[in-house]
Scaffold this motif. Structure first.
Motif, mmCIF file in Angstrom:
data_model
loop_
_atom_site.group_PDB
_atom_site.id
_atom_site.type_symbol
_atom_site.label_atom_id
_atom_site.label_comp_id
_atom_site.label_asym_id
_atom_site.label_seq_id
_atom_site.Cartn_x
_atom_site.Cartn_y
_atom_site.Cartn_z
ATOM 1 N N ARG A 370 2.473 8.147 4.068
ATOM 2 C CA ARG A 370 3.767 7.687 3.805
ATOM 3 C C ARG A 370 4.826 8.798 4.107
ATOM 4 O O ARG A 370 5.689 8.312 4.554
ATOM 5 C CB ARG A 370 3.740 7.999 2.016
ATOM 6 C CG ARG A 370 4.834 7.548 1.167
ATOM 7 C CD ARG A 370 4.346 8.197 -0.276
ATOM 8 N NE ARG A 370 3.075 7.318 -0.643
ATOM 9 C CZ ARG A 370 2.232 7.584 -1.422
ATOM 10 N NH1 ARG A 370 2.290 8.847 -2.138
ATOM 11 N NH2 ARG A 370 1.007 6.954 -1.703
ATOM 12 N N HIS A 371 4.281 10.093 4.188
ATOM 13 C CA HIS A 371 5.114 10.811 4.824
ATOM 14 C C HIS A 371 5.518 10.778 6.321
ATOM 15 O O HIS A 371 6.645 11.150 6.878
ATOM 16 C CB HIS A 371 4.796 12.628 4.336
ATOM 17 C CG HIS A 371 5.113 13.002 2.920
ATOM 18 N ND1 HIS A 371 6.316 13.460 2.628
ATOM 19 C CD2 HIS A 371 4.429 12.252 1.607
ATOM 20 C CE1 HIS A 371 6.425 13.350 1.223
ATOM 21 N NE2 HIS A 371 5.409 13.039 0.951
ATOM 22 N N LEU A 374 8.524 8.785 6.283
ATOM 23 C CA LEU A 374 9.563 9.488 5.949
ATOM 24 C C LEU A 374 9.922 10.440 6.886
ATOM 25 O O LEU A 374 11.392 10.393 7.211
ATOM 26 C CB LEU A 374 9.282 10.123 4.331
ATOM 27 C CG LEU A 374 8.977 9.244 3.258
ATOM 28 C CD1 LEU A 374 8.603 9.922 2.042
ATOM 29 C CD2 LEU A 374 9.949 8.120 3.240
ATOM 30 N N ASN A 445 -0.032 3.287 -9.764
ATOM 31 C CA ASN A 445 1.340 3.006 -9.677
ATOM 32 C C ASN A 445 1.929 1.875 -8.885
ATOM 33 O O ASN A 445 2.872 1.566 -8.629
ATOM 34 C CB ASN A 445 2.243 4.206 -9.253
ATOM 35 C CG ASN A 445 2.269 5.179 -10.377
ATOM 36 O OD1 ASN A 445 2.470 4.913 -11.532
ATOM 37 N ND2 ASN A 445 1.922 6.513 -10.050
ATOM 38 N N GLU A 456 3.174 -7.203 2.238
ATOM 39 C CA GLU A 456 3.930 -6.717 1.066
ATOM 40 C C GLU A 456 2.992 -5.752 0.158
ATOM 41 O O GLU A 456 3.386 -4.844 -0.194
ATOM 42 C CB GLU A 456 4.911 -7.565 0.243
ATOM 43 C CG GLU A 456 6.014 -8.123 1.191
ATOM 44 C CD GLU A 456 6.785 -8.946 0.439
ATOM 45 O OE1 GLU A 456 8.125 -9.265 0.818
ATOM 46 O OE2 GLU A 456 6.450 -9.843 -0.301
ATOM 47 N N ALA A 459 2.226 -2.729 1.728
ATOM 48 C CA ALA A 459 3.432 -1.804 1.926
ATOM 49 C C ALA A 459 3.495 -0.999 0.549
ATOM 50 O O ALA A 459 3.550 0.218 0.366
ATOM 51 C CB ALA A 459 4.747 -2.534 2.253
ATOM 52 N N LYS A 460 3.376 -1.726 -0.547
ATOM 53 C CA LYS A 460 3.405 -1.215 -1.896
ATOM 54 C C LYS A 460 2.188 -0.287 -2.024
ATOM 55 O O LYS A 460 2.321 0.895 -2.768
ATOM 56 C CB LYS A 460 3.121 -2.295 -2.899
ATOM 57 C CG LYS A 460 4.509 -3.219 -3.173
ATOM 58 C CD LYS A 460 4.251 -4.051 -4.466
ATOM 59 C CE LYS A 460 5.614 -4.550 -4.832
ATOM 60 N NZ LYS A 460 5.606 -5.204 -6.138
ATOM 61 N N TYR A 463 3.183 2.969 -0.148
ATOM 62 C CA TYR A 463 4.349 3.754 -0.822
ATOM 63 C C TYR A 463 3.851 4.331 -2.457
ATOM 64 O O TYR A 463 4.392 5.461 -2.670
ATOM 65 C CB TYR A 463 5.760 2.971 -0.857
ATOM 66 C CG TYR A 463 6.526 3.119 0.450
ATOM 67 C CD1 TYR A 463 6.984 4.164 0.830
ATOM 68 C CD2 TYR A 463 6.220 1.861 1.311
ATOM 69 C CE1 TYR A 463 7.611 4.372 1.918
ATOM 70 C CE2 TYR A 463 7.132 2.093 2.619
ATOM 71 C CZ TYR A 463 7.649 3.285 2.899
ATOM 72 O OH TYR A 463 8.412 3.116 3.959
ATOM 73 N N ASN A 464 2.977 3.694 -2.926
ATOM 74 C CA ASN A 464 2.835 3.983 -4.510
ATOM 75 C C ASN A 464 1.460 4.149 -4.655
ATOM 76 O O ASN A 464 1.148 4.610 -5.832
ATOM 77 C CB ASN A 464 3.387 3.244 -5.443
ATOM 78 C CG ASN A 464 5.036 3.440 -5.659
ATOM 79 O OD1 ASN A 464 5.120 4.682 -5.824
ATOM 80 N ND2 ASN A 464 5.904 2.550 -5.620
ATOM 81 N N ASP A 466 -2.391 5.716 -4.819
ATOM 82 C CA ASP A 466 -3.153 6.906 -5.216
ATOM 83 C C ASP A 466 -4.755 6.683 -5.055
ATOM 84 O O ASP A 466 -5.055 5.432 -4.849
ATOM 85 C CB ASP A 466 -2.619 7.883 -6.082
ATOM 86 C CG ASP A 466 -2.603 7.276 -7.185
ATOM 87 O OD1 ASP A 466 -3.765 6.404 -7.693
ATOM 88 O OD2 ASP A 466 -1.718 7.481 -8.437
#
Lengths: 484, 484
Positions: A370-371, A374, A445, A456, A459-460, A463-464, A466
């Motif tokens: 994820r990072h 970013l 999450n 999608e 992608a979810k 990003y969220n 864990d």
């Protein structure tokens, strides 16, 4: 590997590892959706498929369009596997199998310090937070507690392979190898070599001592896992500022003699680069050349960070076929910089992801992925214009987390995807569906509402997601983590 | 609030909110460690303390050095509270109470899209992902599903106050208000005003229609919560490019007449800024001046993003006492830029944090706080030197998440810390202790080894904490979330 006069292992293991590298008892058949990286930019989605894994943990069949009945009636007979000698694991609808993550750079010994760095940068961070903790792990019960926890924690996040730095201490380093064997995590285990820069209480006394102790750790692993099926020793000069020229020369020699992999840090922080230039005025003009001078830029070398490499240094890294571990959480957290991953990839350098705990704060390769997304956007923004090309996509960072990492640790033939002949290092991922009965507290999450495409959903997850989304984890076919 | 001819509310509520703004049944006494922000740079730690909360949800006593016995024998008699009319909640050792988080900017209607933006930037992201989803929420059952979920999800992350954008649809916006009342989340509820830029299927037909519908939503809230004890209507011009000059003028007028807060976006993305300049050539020289021309820069205006403000714009924002919602996850994820929070704070502008779902991917203000730290480091790195001053500390981002946010939503007298007279909007935080019996699966990713200071525990929470660490959440004294 030639005879290099390695001493007999003397360190006593605290845990038994006798069963650790044994194959699983039964054949295994996995059914459902399998997702893996096909190319850098593309994921492949295999729905309603079957993957057969033999007792050695090796994938022997990848069979599309195979439901339970077809697996029973056709695939098992074809494999000559009896039903009662085959364990079947079916993903629930919405779940998918994904290759285990490969963490190409982390310090097992620094795990208790994750999140603790205040506003420090690399060199003061080492002195304030890192060296005291690492030194304290010569206390074996403390090492046992820390190392057990970091292995279990990273396994729970789907990390099936980890390239670990331990400490300078031989028994504690050997304990880390034993614990990986016992808990079933594939690992590269490096005893940290450093004969300068550190505090007096935490240094190898001489290059000779450093080499002797390194060989003890190599021998320990080879005694436990002679074919390096699960554990590989890795030669670990901490980083150039912490290693004298004679030590680096001998470690380069050891790498050549043993053909073992090497890991170290490069060009993480600007003050560090200036320090290297001042410490090694004769060894080369750049940080990369310093390592190259001592034979440490091999095709099995993992270079962590590579944030500020010059064009010429990157060309040298490419020429030597050394690899890069990109550690975005760490680079942002301790204000090191933003590594230009696209630029490295464009040069043909292999890149994987590293959590770099505890410069990085998170145990999760998914968070590193994820990072990586970013940070790649920050690179676009820094350039003041929309340099779209620098952006890394979800698909690309998942490639780095699996196939890329496999290349970085030299195991691209063994792990990273669903091909016959590879080993079953895998995670079962489940995402919360908002319609389901429970309220989802324990499911994390990621919320799937039902209208999302598979792309999608992935992608979810990136990003969220864990560790709550990682339901089960296998290494070499062995179930090594399962959420309650 | 003057008589502005608001129409009678007609929208039917799907949920009952009759009990929502009722006070809790009993007095409440909380015992343990209380942590809150004392100044921007400093947390205060109150150990072995008691906080007494009356039946209205208001803090009536903050008593240091008060254990269970002292509370029973001294504090309760002093308050004239009977034991059987007082509910006592004691934090376990290692747990602490922290003020509830304030999310100063998020789009409830975009929640299902979190994590979905590909490589898009603001303007194409709106057309591809956002407008179609928002428009679809005029379907009330769908809105019910989405809004219930986003409220429960943010509550579970400790968000006790949220400044929501809904959609242009009146019944669905009113439903969001009703659900907040019912589920107990303090909220600012904004019906989105937009009469241009959007697709034809998702636009107010005229400024007049936009104003009428906005008044309907205001009236709905005031009918349910006349004193705005839990819910506050907020005037919500989407952002300048989506609002005609006449609409913005009327919304400015409405803000003046009603004295209600305003929320909008400003200077998020460079293409957007260019668009504003081209759309409003006569309204002013800058984005901030456009809003100011129409009376929308009030001392109750929340400006989301403020990434690329000029010096002069920031001075104008300061002069008007408008506030800024910093949304670091969003700004990085959709490549908007890095907002210079230190610069804004140095100017005396109040700053809070926003998740900005779904430009931002995470429902967690704690994650926004973490990213505020990281983005501040990217600002240091971009400047090419160690601009230490730009770095935000753990203490500072927790201030933004609580006290800062309270100022941004105009509730600094009501929420954000442990002072007598404030309302009990709070979360109970627990961190996993590695020594404890369980294996910590359900306790999240913060591992406490036992040697950490309280400051270090808080830093570990900021870096690795998630909703698993938020054990209980209260708003106005009402328990609104509890982990199983």
């Amino acid at each position: 590997m030639g005879d290099i006069g390695l001493p007999t292992a003397t360190a006593q293991s605290v845990v038994s590892s006798s069963t650790a590298i044994q194959p699983p008892a039964k054949n295994k058949l996995f059914l459902g959706t399998f997702i893996h990286s096909k190319t850098l930019a593309k994921l492949e989605f295999l729905h309603n498929a079957a993957v057969a894994v033999n007792k050695l943990g090796t994938i022997v069949a990848v069979s599309p369009d195979t439901d339970f009945a077809k697996a029973q009636n056709s695939l098992l007979p074809q494999l000559k596997w009896a039903s009662d000698d085959t364990e079947i694991t079916a993903a629930k609808p919405g779940q998918f199998f994904f290759p285990g993550f490969i963490d190409t750079h982390l310090h097992a010994s620094q795990y208790p310090n994750v999140g603790l760095f205040g506003n420090s940068t690399l060199l003061d961070w080492l002195n304030t937070y890192t060296f005291p903790l690492e030194a304290s792990l010569s206390d074996i019960p403390k090492a046992q507690k820390v190392y057990s926890r970091v292995i279990r924690k990273t396994l729970s996040h789907g990390t099936t392979t980890a390239a670990y730095y331990a400490t300078i201490d031989v028994p504690a380093t050997n304990l880390l190898a034993d614990l990986c064997l016992s808990l079933g995590q594939r690992a590269l285990i490096g005893r940290v070599c450093m004969d300068q820069l550190g505090p007096t209480y935490y240094l190898d006394e001489s290059p000779a001592e450093s080499i002797t102790k390194t060989k003890e750790c190599i021998q320990h692993v080879l005694a436990k896992d002679p074919k390096m099926e699960l554990i590989t020793p890795i030669i670990t000069p901490r980083f150039a500022p912490a290693c004298s020229a004679p030590l680096m020369k001998e470690l380069g020699q050891l790498a050549r003699e043993t053909d073992l992999p090497v890991q170290t840090h490069i060009s993480e922080n600007k003050n560090e680069i200036a320090l290297v230039a001042s410490l090694f005025p004769d060894a080369g003009k750049s940080y990369a050349e310093v390592y190259d001078t001592f034979g440490l830029l091999t095709d099995k070398t993992i270079l962590a960070h590579a944030v500020h490499l010059t064009e010429k240094e990157a060309d040298l890294v490419k020429k030597r076929k050394s690899k890069v571990s990109h550690c975005p959480c760490s680079n942002s957290a301790i204000t090191s910089g933003a590594a230009r991953v696209r630029w490295l990839l464009d040069k043909g350098i292999e890149v994987g992801l590293g959590t770099d705990m505890s410069g990085g704060y998170s145990p999760s390769v998914l968070e590193a992925a994820r990072h990586a997304v970013l940070v790649s956007r920050h690179i676009c923004m820094d350039e003041g214009s929309s340099e779209e090309r620098d952006k890394l996509s979800v698909e690309e960072v998942l490639h780095l987390a699996t196939r890329g990492g496999a290349k970085v640790v030299g195991m691209e033939d063994k792990i990273g995807g669903w091909e016959v002949g590879k080993e079953w290092d895998a995670q079962l991922v489940g995402l919360h569906e908002v319609d389901s009965e429970d309220d989802g507290d324990e499911e994390g999450n990621v919320d799937v509402f039902g209208w999302e495409s598979w792309e999608e959903k992935v992608a979810k997850w990136v990003y969220n997601g864990d560790d709550r989304n990682t339901k089960k984890v296998w290494v070499r076919g062995r179930l090594v983590h399962e959420r309650r």
